[in-house]
Design an enzyme around this catalytic site. Structure first.
Site, PDB file in Angstrom:
ATOM      1  N   ALA A 239       0.816  -1.216   0.000  1.00 45.46           N
ATOM      2  CA  ALA A 239       0.000   0.000   0.000  1.00 45.46           C
ATOM      3  C   ALA A 239       0.853   1.271   0.000  1.00 45.46           C
ATOM      4  CB  ALA A 239      -0.934  -0.016   1.203  1.00 45.46           C
ATOM      5  N   HIS A 240       0.159   2.415  -0.051  1.00 42.61           N
ATOM      6  CA  HIS A 240       0.832   3.713  -0.141  1.00 42.61           C
ATOM      7  C   HIS A 240       1.736   3.984   1.060  1.00 42.61           C
ATOM      8  CE1 HIS A 240      -1.777   5.621   2.904  1.00 42.61           C
ATOM      9  NE2 HIS A 240      -2.729   4.870   2.388  1.00 42.61           N
ATOM     10  N   ASN A 241       2.896   4.538   0.758  1.00 42.02           N
ATOM     11  CA  ASN A 241       3.881   4.961   1.764  1.00 42.02           C
ATOM     12  C   ASN A 241       4.509   3.822   2.564  1.00 42.02           C
ATOM     13  OD1 ASN A 241       1.806   7.481   1.583  1.00 42.02           O
ATOM     14  ND2 ASN A 241       3.920   8.164   1.890  1.00 42.02           N
ATOM     15  N   SER A 259       1.700   2.946   5.086  1.00 44.54           N
ATOM     16  CA  SER A 259       2.707   3.573   5.945  1.00 44.54           C
ATOM     17  C   SER A 259       3.437   2.615   6.880  1.00 44.54           C
ATOM     18  CB  SER A 259       2.088   4.718   6.764  1.00 44.54           C
ATOM     19  OG  SER A 259       1.582   5.720   5.903  1.00 44.54           O
TER      20      SER A 259
END
Length: 346
Positions: A239-241, A259
């Site tokens: 996923a993102h980050n 994250s």
């Protein structure tokens, strides 16, 4: 191409037991060996096959001692599996490689292409994108605008790199994998969920291999980073980050929420799930289907959902198997206690 046992032994620094002039021209599993093939033995479960295999040469570990006659020529090495990998790599490198731009490919006028690249039919290279030397794009592979792909990379059919994302050198992206799609970011409101624009990028460092239909989302801001040497199986979601540390390996269907930071040299089994905004230390092993809700210290081995220390999980699992028996025993004990109470109250 044909190679002798002597040539192979010199290349992988092995010791020959048998005919140094024996030649091979193909590879085969030890249980499916044929004359002219080279096989390997590293798993003790397959030892019995070495006495009947038809393979001409077999790679074995140095500590292998046959219990009966072996017809094949043996090459003893420190690590048979690792030596096989070297030979297979050499074999792949010897295959002819296509270069050039197919007339049915699209390459934007502002794109920059390195030496000896191959752009297959229906592959697409966007405005300002850069493709390094000796990199191949197979049919329908896409490199978005201003994205960069390094040297000696392979993008298999339908592999997609979104705009502005970066891929290092010596990377392999298998069919259908997606680098830099939008992260799953939505802000709740009385009217529903409003999309949060994902303005960051995804970075794939050198020597990374990403399996078919695996996705590495772009960051909301900043970068999602897959560090050097990481190996991702098919059908994984990053996923993102998220940040994945160097040389970490993950089996199929792992999912990592936004994250989360994963350390170096970690090993994740299939279907492992990590919550968002947590930290996983270095050299952590996580067993298949484990659910990880919080931080994990370096060098820990965990299993289960929620994940706990692997040894404790195994102990709990042993008890779990005995629950029906324990229930029957407790039920009988409860009845005995009730009978004793009745007798005492008389």
């Amino acid at each position: 191409m044909e190679f002798s046992a002597k040539q192979i032994a010199e290349y992988i620094q092995g010791i020959i037991v048998g005919d140094e002039n024996a030649t091979v021209h193909t590879f085969a599993k030890i249980e499916e060996g044929v004359p002219g093939a080279i096989s390997f033995l590293s798993n003790p479960k397959y030892t019995h096959y070495i006495y009947d295999t038809q393979s001409t040469i077999v790679l074995v570990n140095k500590d292998f001692v046959p219990e009966q006659e072996v017809k094949a020529t043996l090459i003893k090495v420190d690590n048979a599996y690792e030596s096989l990998a070297k030979l297979l790599t050499l074999y792949e490198m010897s295959k002819p490689k296509k270069t050039g731009i197919d007339p049915l490919a699209y390459v934007a006028p502002t794109a920059k292409l390195g030496k000896d690249v191959y752009i297959a039919p229906f592959a697409c290279v966007g405005d300002g994108a850069e493709i390094g030397d000796n990199t191949s794009l197979h049919p329908h592979a896409t490199v978005g605008s201003h994205a960069k792909v390094g040297n000696n990379c392979t993008l298999y059919p339908h592999a997609t790199i979104y705009h502005d994302c970066l891929v290092g050198n010596h990377c392999t992206l298998h069919a259908g994998c997606v680098i830099g799609a939008d992260g799953f970011g939505f802000a709740p409101s009385p009217e529903g969920y409003e999309k949060i624009p994902q303005i960051g990028i995804a970075i794939i460092e050198d020597n990374v291999e990403i399996g078919a239909n695996t996705c590495v989302d772009r960051a909301t801001m900043g970068a999602t980073i897959v560090h050097k040497g990481v190996k991702l199986d098919n059908l994984i979601q990053i996923a993102h980050n998220v940040e994945v540390g160097s040389h970490t390996v993950m089996a199929s269907q792992v999912g990592i929420a936004g994250s989360t930071k994963v350390g170096e040299w970690c090993m994740f089994g299939g279907q492992v799930g990590l919550a968002g905004h947590i930290k996983i230390g270095d050299k952590v092993g996580i067993g298949a289907q484990a659910g990880v809700p919080g931080n994990v210290k370096s060098n820990e081995q965990i299993l289960g959902t929620p994940a706990i220390d692997a040894k404790n999980f195994m102990k709990s699992s042993a008890v779990y198997k005995k629950l029906p028996e324990i229930y029957t025993t407790l039920n009988a004990m409860q009845k005995e206690i009730e009978e004793l109470k009745k007798q005492l109250n008389k």
